[in-house]
Write a protein that holds these residues in place. Structure first.
Motif, PDB file in Angstrom:
ATOM      1  N   LEU B 117      93.210  24.117  38.589  1.00 12.91           N
ATOM      2  CA  LEU B 117      92.680  23.042  37.759  1.00 12.91           C
ATOM      3  C   LEU B 117      93.702  22.720  36.678  1.00 12.91           C
ATOM      4  O   LEU B 117      94.240  23.618  36.029  1.00 12.91           O
ATOM      5  CB  LEU B 117      91.357  23.454  37.119  1.00 12.91           C
ATOM      6  CG  LEU B 117      90.141  23.433  38.059  1.00 12.91           C
ATOM      7  CD1 LEU B 117      88.884  23.838  37.308  1.00 12.91           C
ATOM      8  CD2 LEU B 117      89.960  22.046  38.694  1.00 12.91           C
ATOM      9  N   ARG B 119      93.345  21.556  33.766  1.00 14.02           N
ATOM     10  CA  ARG B 119      92.975  22.022  32.431  1.00 14.02           C
ATOM     11  C   ARG B 119      93.474  23.448  32.191  1.00 14.02           C
ATOM     12  O   ARG B 119      94.015  23.767  31.139  1.00 14.02           O
ATOM     13  CB  ARG B 119      91.458  21.951  32.221  1.00 14.02           C
ATOM     14  CG  ARG B 119      91.073  22.198  30.761  1.00 14.02           C
ATOM     15  CD  ARG B 119      89.582  22.164  30.498  1.00 14.02           C
ATOM     16  NE  ARG B 119      88.906  20.956  30.898  1.00 14.02           N
ATOM     17  CZ  ARG B 119      88.981  19.781  30.280  1.00 14.02           C
ATOM     18  NH1 ARG B 119      89.750  19.649  29.213  1.00 14.02           N
ATOM     19  NH2 ARG B 119      88.310  18.741  30.720  1.00 14.02           N
ATOM     20  N   LYS B 120      93.307  24.283  33.225  1.00 11.84           N
ATOM     21  CA  LYS B 120      93.762  25.670  33.123  1.00 11.84           C
ATOM     22  C   LYS B 120      95.282  25.717  32.968  1.00 11.84           C
ATOM     23  O   LYS B 120      95.816  26.437  32.108  1.00 11.84           O
ATOM     24  CB  LYS B 120      93.314  26.422  34.378  1.00 11.84           C
ATOM     25  CG  LYS B 120      93.599  27.899  34.398  1.00 11.84           C
ATOM     26  CD  LYS B 120      92.767  28.586  35.485  1.00 11.84           C
ATOM     27  CE  LYS B 120      93.081  30.071  35.586  1.00 11.84           C
ATOM     28  NZ  LYS B 120      94.417  30.323  36.170  1.00 11.84           N
ATOM     29  N   HIS B 230      88.510  13.816  33.947  1.00 14.12           N
ATOM     30  CA  HIS B 230      89.126  14.725  32.979  1.00 14.12           C
ATOM     31  C   HIS B 230      90.011  15.736  33.709  1.00 14.12           C
ATOM     32  O   HIS B 230      90.064  15.750  34.949  1.00 14.12           O
ATOM     33  CB  HIS B 230      88.050  15.403  32.134  1.00 14.12           C
ATOM     34  CG  HIS B 230      87.039  16.151  32.933  1.00 14.12           C
ATOM     35  ND1 HIS B 230      87.288  17.399  33.445  1.00 14.12           N
ATOM     36  CD2 HIS B 230      85.782  15.827  33.314  1.00 14.12           C
ATOM     37  CE1 HIS B 230      86.227  17.836  34.096  1.00 14.12           C
ATOM     38  NE2 HIS B 230      85.294  16.892  34.035  1.00 14.12           N
ATOM     39  N   THR B 231      90.699  16.565  32.954  1.00 10.40           N
ATOM     40  CA  THR B 231      91.668  17.487  33.579  1.00 10.40           C
ATOM     41  C   THR B 231      90.984  18.622  34.352  1.00 10.40           C
ATOM     42  O   THR B 231      91.656  19.358  35.083  1.00 10.40           O
ATOM     43  CB  THR B 231      92.632  18.065  32.524  1.00 10.40           C
ATOM     44  OG1 THR B 231      91.866  18.494  31.378  1.00 10.40           O
ATOM     45  CG2 THR B 231      93.641  17.025  32.079  1.00 10.40           C
ATOM     46  N   GLY B 232      89.663  18.736  34.229  1.00 13.31           N
ATOM     47  CA  GLY B 232      88.914  19.668  35.079  1.00 13.31           C
ATOM     48  C   GLY B 232      88.499  19.046  36.404  1.00 13.31           C
ATOM     49  O   GLY B 232      87.913  19.721  37.259  1.00 13.31           O
ATOM     50  N   SER B 233      88.776  17.762  36.588  1.00 17.24           N
ATOM     51  CA  SER B 233      88.530  17.094  37.880  1.00 17.24           C
ATOM     52  C   SER B 233      89.846  16.844  38.612  1.00 17.24           C
ATOM     53  O   SER B 233      89.901  16.064  39.546  1.00 17.24           O
ATOM     54  CB  SER B 233      87.839  15.739  37.669  1.00 17.24           C
ATOM     55  OG  SER B 233      86.569  15.892  37.106  1.00 17.24           O
ATOM     56  N   ASN B 264      91.825  13.787  27.635  1.00 14.03           N
ATOM     57  CA  ASN B 264      91.913  15.207  27.918  1.00 14.03           C
ATOM     58  C   ASN B 264      93.303  15.766  27.668  1.00 14.03           C
ATOM     59  O   ASN B 264      93.447  16.933  27.301  1.00 14.03           O
ATOM     60  CB  ASN B 264      91.378  15.492  29.327  1.00 14.03           C
ATOM     61  CG  ASN B 264      89.853  15.514  29.308  1.00 14.03           C
ATOM     62  OD1 ASN B 264      89.251  16.557  29.054  1.00 14.03           O
ATOM     63  ND2 ASN B 264      89.220  14.359  29.498  1.00 14.03           N
ATOM     64  N   VAL B 352      85.251  21.548  25.915  1.00 11.68           N
ATOM     65  CA  VAL B 352      86.352  21.779  26.859  1.00 11.68           C
ATOM     66  C   VAL B 352      86.976  23.140  26.571  1.00 11.68           C
ATOM     67  O   VAL B 352      87.045  23.588  25.421  1.00 11.68           O
ATOM     68  CB  VAL B 352      87.446  20.678  26.778  1.00 11.68           C
ATOM     69  CG1 VAL B 352      86.953  19.386  27.391  1.00 11.68           C
ATOM     70  CG2 VAL B 352      87.922  20.477  25.359  1.00 11.68           C
TER      71      VAL B 352
END
Lengths: 409, 409
Positions: B117, B119-120, B230-233, B264, B352
């Motif tokens: 992901l 975001r990670k 978002h950065t989790g998608s 994000n 987040v």
């Protein structure tokens, strides 16, 4: 029953078999009163009681200026469902629907033949003292309660899906927003105004504004519009107003409906050149029309804003300043859409009787030139409009400029 | 088969029975890798060949911060249909869908577990040199080809009806555009920033702008959005970008998707306060993030405009000046929606990880205050934005002001 166009006798038989309308064994007469271009319209009457209904059946084609093309029967569903929704909000301002038949694309509804089409009334110089109040309420209530302000978001989205109406929207997209502004084969205008029409085709800032308005029409799903709210979709008497024919209903920008009403008042205003030879009477009727334009907007906006304050369910609706900024945009939209609707009626496929009844080509051309000037000014100056009198001032100034230019030629 | 949540073994059995995926008699293992809040996600693998697929099944409820509420299974249909449409336009940037089962609300799709992901990755300070190009292309192509510019009006209206998505839109309407800006029970913020949050609740000009953006979200059906970009998608490797989870897909304003990506990136930017203790590295990473913000917009807009020039079917699209005025509005929308998305992640229900992984409450509060400042500035100054650097200048100036104020306290 599979679809077929009904005869007068079949229409009578159909109505007889519907429960709740007439007594069994009633003697009914039928008369087809439609223009036969798009729909069959049967006026069905029981002589003994005077009771009557209208049976409207969609035809699977449209016939305009000799051409014929297929047209979705789904418009009968759109029309009957839109009428029912409007009836819920303003029962006195639309015909009541008694029955809808999907397979036959047929609606049985209240007979309004004691009314006349408003366009005809205006051509004859009639005045309708309650019209602005009625149409203002019609628009305020039908538009507010189907918008995100007055409907639950689930209900609104369901209605969006019910009224996608792609085929009839396409007609508007082409005939109101595209064809008139280029040399399209559908256009149909008085050869005497070719110079003015070509100037529009070459007027880049104007075409840009019209393209923006088209994009708004395509994308802004604000409320369930009537979609074709001209004076030929409005039945009137001195006391009563009934809005008919919402087969163009779809979710679009609210200003499109208000603009349609105003455009058609102003088309009659421009047509006064040829409709009323007496200068004094002409000026007086023009004043009546401009006052009506102002009243239509003022009635609409005061009722709409009142609903907003009292009935808005949308949680953000009451944020300070929102309704003012909304109304500011709305009057600009209204003027812009009114302008497009004026231009298309002069240049495009479907004219209006207000202009077309002027027999003399020269006189008609004068009226049409004034209409073109008013339409353009409304589009180009719309962002500066804040009050209804700003709109009518644009019309007055355009008229004065037009008269001056005509005098110096 | 009537709906029921599958076990790991049932998921294996289900996949085995699908034609074309695995050989009959294949030995498959299954591992549930979802977070269990909204969906079951089974990773199904054939050890012998290394071949693997993902089975994603929607659960009939959502579980967030201990609460549980029913959630439509229709979102599995939305997701699988949106993925298929996106795949048609950018096959390398979304997982391929192999199978969709309406009754089980289940999709079998390409396994992307070699990706992480985004975001990670950002939290760990990774850089993705191809990301801006990829996401720019993803948005340009999926948005253009589903808009009135790139799709036939009939096709667009059919898609509008397919993706009305009322339930998931309602979540966005409440959680992105309403709850965070008043004292709503769903809000969930660091008690140390209460003063700043209350200032937002009392900031009338800000609330007006957010209400306008909400109205745009509700009404402007411009293109089929991802709806939750978002950065989790987004799954990434250094070389590859894959956009997942489009269950919020619906027809809305294009700037909402672009704004989500940028928001994000900027949430991570603000979180650098707590994520990266080394000032030099922090500054360098922040520069990377701001450059990425600029690149995302620039890539999007250059590809979108190129498609406009070469592929637009809409007849009015080529009117002089239209694309420029469109892009001008779009960048303002983008900044405004980005601002809302930043604010809601700090104040509202769903935070987040970029911020929430900062253990120390004080340090996290500092990052959150900066995020609130950036979010507000983007909303309030959006109409002046013309270039991507105008956006990043707002961020830089907000940061400088924030640092200065923090230093003088």
């Amino acid at each position: 029953m599979a679809y077929r166009a009904l005869s007068e006798q079949e229409a009578v038989q159909y109505v007889k078999e519907l429960p709740g309308l007439f007594e069994p064994g009633a003697e009914l007469t039928s008369r087809e009163i439609g223009d036969g271009n798009l729909n069959l319209v049967f006026h069905i009457r029981e002589e003994a009681t005077g009771k009557s209904v209208i049976v409207k059946q969609a035809l699977p084609y449209a016939r305009v200026v000799g051409e014929s093309w297929p047209l979705t029967l789904d418009r009968a569903r759109i029309e009957s469902e839109a009428l029912r929704i409007q009836y819920k909000h303003v029962p006195d301002l639309v015909p009541e629907v008694y029955h809808y038949d999907a397979e036959l694309a047929l609606t049985v509804m209240e007979d309004l033949s004691d009314h006349v089409l408003m366009r005809k009334g205006l051509i004859e110089g009639e005045r309708y003292p309650h019209f602005a109040k009625h149409i203002g309420r019609f628009m305020a209530h039908t538009l507010f309660y189907t918008s995100d302000l007055g409907a639950h978001p689930y209900e609104k989205k369901t209605l969006v899906g019910t009224f996608l109406n792609p085929e009839l929207c396409k007609i508007t997209e082409d005939l109101v927003f595209t064809d008139p502004y280029e040399d399209a084969p559908t256009n149909n205008f008085n050869p005497l105004i070719r110079k003015e029409v070509e100037a529009i085709w070459n007027h880049k800032p104007l075409k840009l504004e019209i393209a923006k308005l088209k994009y708004d029409f395509l994308t802004r799903a604000e409320a369930l519009l009537h979609g074709d709210l001209h004076t030929g979709s409005i039945f009137v008497t001195k006391q009563s107003t009934k809005v008919i024919d919402p087969e163009f209903a779809y979710y679009g920008p609210i200003g499109f409906d208000i603009g349609a009403v105003i455009a058609n008042l102003l088309l009659n205003y421009a047509a006064q050149h040829g409709l009323e030879p007496d200068a004094g009477k002409r000026e007086s009727y023009r004043e009546y029309l401009l006052t009506t334009v102002e009243d239509v907007w003022n009635e609409f906006v005061s009722q709409f804003v009142q609903l907003w304050h009292k009935q808005a369910k949308e949680r953000s609706a009451h944020v300070e300043g929102l309704w003012q900024s909304y109304v500011k945009r709305l009057i600009a939209d209204t003027a812009g859409f009114a302008g497009c609707k004026i231009l298309r009626r002069v240049i495009g496929l479907a004219g209006v009787a207000d202009l077309n009844t002027i027999q003399d080509d020269q006189t008609r051309a004068e009226a049409e030139r004034l209409a073109l000037l008013i339409g353009q000014e409304l589009i180009l100056k719309r962002s500066g409009i804040e009050e209804s009198t700003d709109m009518t001032d644009i019309v007055r100034q355009a008229t004065a400029r037009y008269d001056q230019e005509a005098a110096t030629v």
